[in-house]
Write a protein that holds these residues in place. Structure first.
Motif, PDB file in Angstrom:
ATOM      1  N   SER A   1     -12.035  -4.245  -1.881  1.00 30.02           N
ATOM      2  CA  SER A   1     -12.483  -4.349  -0.490  1.00 30.02           C
ATOM      3  C   SER A   1     -11.345  -3.975   0.457  1.00 30.02           C
ATOM      4  O   SER A   1     -10.162  -4.115   0.120  1.00 30.02           O
ATOM      5  N   ALA A   2     -11.702  -3.517   1.651  1.00 33.90           N
ATOM      6  CA  ALA A   2     -10.701  -3.149   2.655  1.00 33.90           C
ATOM      7  C   ALA A   2      -9.858  -4.364   3.038  1.00 33.90           C
ATOM      8  O   ALA A   2      -8.653  -4.245   3.277  1.00 33.90           O
ATOM      9  N   TYR A   3     -10.468  -5.546   3.080  1.00 38.61           N
ATOM     10  CA  TYR A   3      -9.741  -6.760   3.436  1.00 38.61           C
ATOM     11  C   TYR A   3      -8.632  -7.053   2.424  1.00 38.61           C
ATOM     12  O   TYR A   3      -7.483  -7.302   2.801  1.00 38.61           O
ATOM     13  N   ILE A   4      -8.967  -7.025   1.159  1.00 36.48           N
ATOM     14  CA  ILE A   4      -7.964  -7.274   0.117  1.00 36.48           C
ATOM     15  C   ILE A   4      -6.891  -6.193   0.151  1.00 36.48           C
ATOM     16  O   ILE A   4      -5.703  -6.467   0.062  1.00 36.48           O
ATOM     17  N   MET A   5      -7.309  -4.966   0.334  1.00 36.48           N
ATOM     18  CA  MET A   5      -6.371  -3.845   0.363  1.00 36.48           C
ATOM     19  C   MET A   5      -5.373  -3.984   1.510  1.00 36.48           C
ATOM     20  O   MET A   5      -4.167  -3.910   1.308  1.00 36.48           O
ATOM     21  N   GLU A   6      -5.873  -4.204   2.699  1.00 35.58           N
ATOM     22  CA  GLU A   6      -5.015  -4.249   3.885  1.00 35.58           C
ATOM     23  C   GLU A   6      -4.101  -5.469   3.903  1.00 35.58           C
ATOM     24  O   GLU A   6      -2.953  -5.384   4.310  1.00 35.58           O
TER      25      GLU A   6
END
Length: 122
Positions: free
Chosen positions: A58-63
Motif C-alpha cells: 500500500s502507498a501508506y506502508i510505502m511512504e
C-alpha cells in the motif's frame, strides 16, 4: 522454490519467502489520481530472470515505513522485459498470504504486504 510456489493454491495461511532475487517496483496510479495508491514489487529469479512473485504494497506502508528500504530498487511503469533488465539484485525475506492466479499457460503468484515488519531487503 519457484516451482513450489506455482504448485500452491490460494491460501489464508501466511508463507515465508527468502532468497536472492532481482527486484523492480511498479507504482499503480489510477486515471483520476495524481499519486500512487499502491506499489507492486516484482520479484524475479536472479539467474533466469523470470517472474517469481508480485508483492502488493500500500502507498501508506510505502511512504511511511519502506521508502528508505526500497530507495535502491528501480521504480517506474515500463514493459515487462524492461523490468527484468533494470531490476536490482538483492536478498529478500517476506511473509505473505498467497493468491495464485492462472492466466492461460501462465501462473501468477501474488501476495500483499500487510505490515512493514513483514519485509526485509538487504
Amino acid at each position: 522454490m519457484d516451482e513450489n510456489l506455482k504448485k500452491e493454491s490460494s491460501s489464508e495461511i501466511y508463507k515465508i519467502y527468502y532468497g536472492d532475487c532481482k527486484l523492480y517496483l511498479v507504482p499503480y496510479i489510477p486515471k483520476d489520481a495524481h499519486e500512487p495508491v499502491c506499489y507492486f514489487l516484482k520479484i524475479f529469479d536472479y539467474q533466469r530472470g523470470y517472474l517469481l512473485f508480485t508483492l502488493k504494497i500500500s502507498a501508506y506502508i510505502m511512504e511511511n515505513y519502506l521508502k528508505k528500504i526500497l530507495s535502491e530498487i528501480p521504480c517506474g511503469n515500463v514493459a515487462y522485459r524492461e523490468c527484468q533488465k533494470l531490476a536490482a539484485r538483492k536478498k529478500i525475506a517476506f511473509v505473505s498470504q498467497l493468491d495464485v492466479k492462472e492466466n492461460g499457460k501462465y501462473i501468477n503468484v501474488e501476495g500483499s504486504l500487510r505490515d512493514s515488519r513483514m519485509l526485509f531487503i538487504e
